[in-house]
Scaffold this active site. Structure first.
Site, PDB file in Angstrom:
ATOM      1  CE  LYS A 144      -4.491   0.967   0.253  1.00 58.49           C
ATOM      2  NZ  LYS A 144      -5.610   0.079  -0.153  1.00 58.49           N
TER       3      LYS A 144
HETATM    4  P1  NAD Z   1     -13.010   7.761  -2.570  1.00 60.23           P
HETATM    5  O1  NAD Z   1     -12.048   8.771  -2.306  1.00 60.23           O
HETATM    6  O2  NAD Z   1     -13.495   7.349  -3.858  1.00 60.23           O
HETATM    7  O3  NAD Z   1     -14.291   7.885  -1.687  1.00 60.23           O
HETATM    8  C1  NAD Z   1     -14.484   7.884  -0.254  1.00 60.23           C
HETATM    9  C2  NAD Z   1     -15.613   8.355  -0.042  1.00 60.23           C
HETATM   10  O4  NAD Z   1     -15.745   8.415   1.529  1.00 60.23           O
HETATM   11  C3  NAD Z   1     -15.956   9.897  -0.338  1.00 60.23           C
HETATM   12  O5  NAD Z   1     -17.535   9.981  -0.818  1.00 60.23           O
HETATM   13  C4  NAD Z   1     -15.713  10.726   0.896  1.00 60.23           C
HETATM   14  O6  NAD Z   1     -16.480  11.893   0.753  1.00 60.23           O
HETATM   15  C5  NAD Z   1     -16.304   9.686   2.281  1.00 60.23           C
HETATM   16  N1  NAD Z   1     -15.895  10.099   3.432  1.00 60.23           N
HETATM   17  C6  NAD Z   1     -14.582  10.380   3.879  1.00 60.23           C
HETATM   18  N2  NAD Z   1     -14.605  10.510   5.220  1.00 60.23           N
HETATM   19  C7  NAD Z   1     -16.054  10.386   5.439  1.00 60.23           C
HETATM   20  C8  NAD Z   1     -16.669  10.304   6.866  1.00 60.23           C
HETATM   21  N3  NAD Z   1     -16.044  10.379   7.878  1.00 60.23           N
HETATM   22  N4  NAD Z   1     -18.060  10.048   6.666  1.00 60.23           N
HETATM   23  C9  NAD Z   1     -18.405   9.772   5.733  1.00 60.23           C
HETATM   24  N5  NAD Z   1     -18.058   9.591   4.403  1.00 60.23           N
HETATM   25  C10 NAD Z   1     -16.869   9.779   4.247  1.00 60.23           C
HETATM   26  O7  NAD Z   1     -12.313   6.368  -1.733  1.00 60.23           O
HETATM   27  P2  NAD Z   1     -12.879   4.783  -2.360  1.00 60.23           P
HETATM   28  O8  NAD Z   1     -11.853   4.280  -3.354  1.00 60.23           O
HETATM   29  O9  NAD Z   1     -14.224   4.590  -2.513  1.00 60.23           O
HETATM   30  O10 NAD Z   1     -12.442   4.132  -0.927  1.00 60.23           O
HETATM   31  C11 NAD Z   1     -13.325   3.859   0.191  1.00 60.23           C
HETATM   32  C12 NAD Z   1     -13.002   2.786   1.219  1.00 60.23           C
HETATM   33  O11 NAD Z   1     -12.841   1.595   0.351  1.00 60.23           O
HETATM   34  C13 NAD Z   1     -11.505   2.899   1.745  1.00 60.23           C
HETATM   35  O12 NAD Z   1     -11.349   2.150   2.818  1.00 60.23           O
HETATM   36  C14 NAD Z   1     -10.591   2.222   0.683  1.00 60.23           C
HETATM   37  O13 NAD Z   1      -9.419   1.512   1.229  1.00 60.23           O
HETATM   38  C15 NAD Z   1     -11.586   0.873   0.346  1.00 60.23           C
HETATM   39  N6  NAD Z   1     -11.321   0.426  -0.869  1.00 60.23           N
HETATM   40  C16 NAD Z   1     -11.298   0.779  -2.102  1.00 60.23           C
HETATM   41  C17 NAD Z   1     -10.980   0.206  -3.207  1.00 60.23           C
HETATM   42  C18 NAD Z   1     -10.981   0.758  -4.747  1.00 60.23           C
HETATM   43  O14 NAD Z   1     -11.075  -0.136  -5.644  1.00 60.23           O
HETATM   44  N7  NAD Z   1     -11.049   2.167  -4.804  1.00 60.23           N
HETATM   45  C19 NAD Z   1     -10.621  -1.379  -2.909  1.00 60.23           C
HETATM   46  C20 NAD Z   1     -10.777  -1.989  -1.834  1.00 60.23           C
HETATM   47  C21 NAD Z   1     -11.040  -1.179  -0.749  1.00 60.23           C
END
Ligand code: NAD
Length: 425
Positions: free
Chosen positions: A115
């Protein structure tokens, strides 16, 4: 005798993501037929910390801290996203890298776990400034990434455009185009169809599989999603398409609710236009934490770590939590949810759809032959269903939680790889 001193560079408060990971590992030990070598999984293989100086649009200089952690390369090259967020720190990136090791193992794809992250707030920077940060970060970690070494991908605060800069920067440094150095790229430069929605789609497949086993119908099922970014948005669309009612969603700016079910396609348009779910017509505002207390079939945390803790877990009224985010539930909260009969589909299984299609993207880049979206989605669904079934079956047989079951499978596979390879020299 094992000489296993604590890592001197971990400076996290108890209850942080790395401590939570260590506790999850300890919990699985009694269920492993052979736990020898497990202490090695408490120590990342390699860590690089880099300084990222950039010139801001104003002409002033700014300095940022960047990390790349390779937790384990036992089963294959490192794999894991890049996070741009003001709260990024070393222990968090270590935990996220370790969860990647477990995630790749639980769905059986041939990657280790890694990561990366840069401690910065992209919402306060211009696109050009973000681009300069990313390009300098990649140039600095260039030494330890590569298509056969460690392959980044999107995470919080990063997207396909940023992966294009990652690919371009690495390629410029090498003097040739290297699409396989990253995944989650735009399709125009070797990205995979279906990657954008893959994580959310995998979350949905897990919810569907769980529903079948609990006799929960998806039609009319109530769903709450915390975080409306890449993962939450795609998951919400899948639930909506399947006839479920997404009754509340949130993002960093606030939360909204409609008991009759939100019009998700219209909400997606609203977010594209305004940048937030807040202010969506036909919905009422809701307190962000009250979201966790709604009576629903599926609660999908899809934002950040440590959202369901011992403080709010007793008030969670969902039948199931399907973890789109990494590490959203603390170990104490896990126990409380278990006592209250709330089933948790753990992150290392539930959100593995993203890394699965990243694997497909990497394979396609090497072969320079690209599959149709139908084929990608069908292969993704098959891997998610098979992995869910394996985790479910073991949980039933051993009378353990789905998280412990997923860890038993994952840790077992990683330790087997480590034992087969032996200790060098
Ligand atoms: P992103 O940046 O696209 O979206 C994150 C979202 O969470 C945004 O809408 C943001 O406004 C919101 N957010 C942040 N803090 C918040 C809070 N305190 N309360 C409510 N909403 C909040 O990120 P993502 O890629 O969607 O990732 C989200 C989660 O999924 C993370 O934990 C990431 O590690 C995990 N993840 C992502 C992927 C991927 O393919 N992108 C894969 C596996 C896991």
């Amino acid at each position: 005798m094992i000489y296993d001193p604590p890592l001197s560079y971990v400076s996290e408060e108890p209850g942080g993501p790395w401590s939570n990971y260590l506790e999850q590992l300890d919990r699985v030990r009694p269920y492993l037929p052979d736990a020898s070598g497990i202490e090695g999984l408490k120590r990342p293989k390699r860590i690089m910390i880099v300084d990222i100086p950039i010139r801001l649009d104003s002409g002033d200089m700014a300095y940022f801290e960047g990390y790349r952690v390779q937790h384990s390369l036992a089963r294959g090259p490192g794999k894991g996203g890049i996070r741009l967020h003001p709260a990024v720190n070393l222990s968090e990136v270590m935990a996220l890298a370790a969860w990647m090791t477990m995630k790749c193992a639980v769905v059986g794809i041939p990657f280790g776990g890694a990561k990366g992250g840069v401690r910065c707030d992209p919402t306060m920077l211009s696109q050009h400034e973000v681009e300069r940060i990313v390009r300098r970060y990649i140039s600095e970690i260039n030494l330890i990434i590569g298509p056969k070494i460690d392959i980044p991908a999107p995470d919080v605060g990063t997207n396909a455009q940023i992966m294009a800069w990652v690919m371009d920067t690495y390629s410029m440094n090498k003097g040739r185009t290297v699409p396989g150095v990253t995944t989650g790229k735009p399709v125009a430069i070797g990205g995979s169809l279906g990657r954008q929605d893959a994580t959310g789609r995998g979350v949905y497949v897990c919810a569907e599989e769980l529903g079948k086993r609990l006799n929960l119908s998806m039609a009319g099922a109530r769903v709450v999603v915390q975080g409306f970014g890449n993962v939450g948005n795609a998951a919400a669309r899948c639930f909506h398409r399947a006839g479920a009612k997404v009754i509340a969603v949130s993002d960093v700016r606030g939360a909204i609710m409609n008991h009759r079910g939100l019009d998700v396609p219209a909400l997606v348009q609203h977010v594209a236009q305004t940048g937030s779910v807040v202010g969506f017509p036909e919905a009422e505002p809701l307190d962000g934490m009250a979201l966790f207390e709604l009576e629903v079939e599926y609660l999908v945390p899809a934002a950040l770590e440590n959202q369901i803790t011992e403080r709010n877990a007793p008030r969670v009224k969902a039948k199931a939590v399907v973890e789109g985010a990494n590490g959203p539930t603390t170990p104490d909260a896990d126990d409380i949810l278990g006592r209250h009969g709330v089933l948790v589909v753990p992150d290392i299984l539930a959100n593995a759809g993203g890394v699965t299609v990243s694997y497909f993207e990497w394979v396609q880049d090497f072969n320079e032959y690209f599959w149709s979206e139908e084929e990608i989605n069908a292969r993704l669904a098959r891997i998610m269903r098979d992995s869910f079934q394996a985790v479910w079956q073991l949980a039933q047989e051993r009378k353990i939680t789905l998280r412990t079951s997923a860890y038993v499978l994952a840790v077992g596979r990683v330790l087997e790889a480590k034992r087969m390879r032996g200790v060098y020299p």
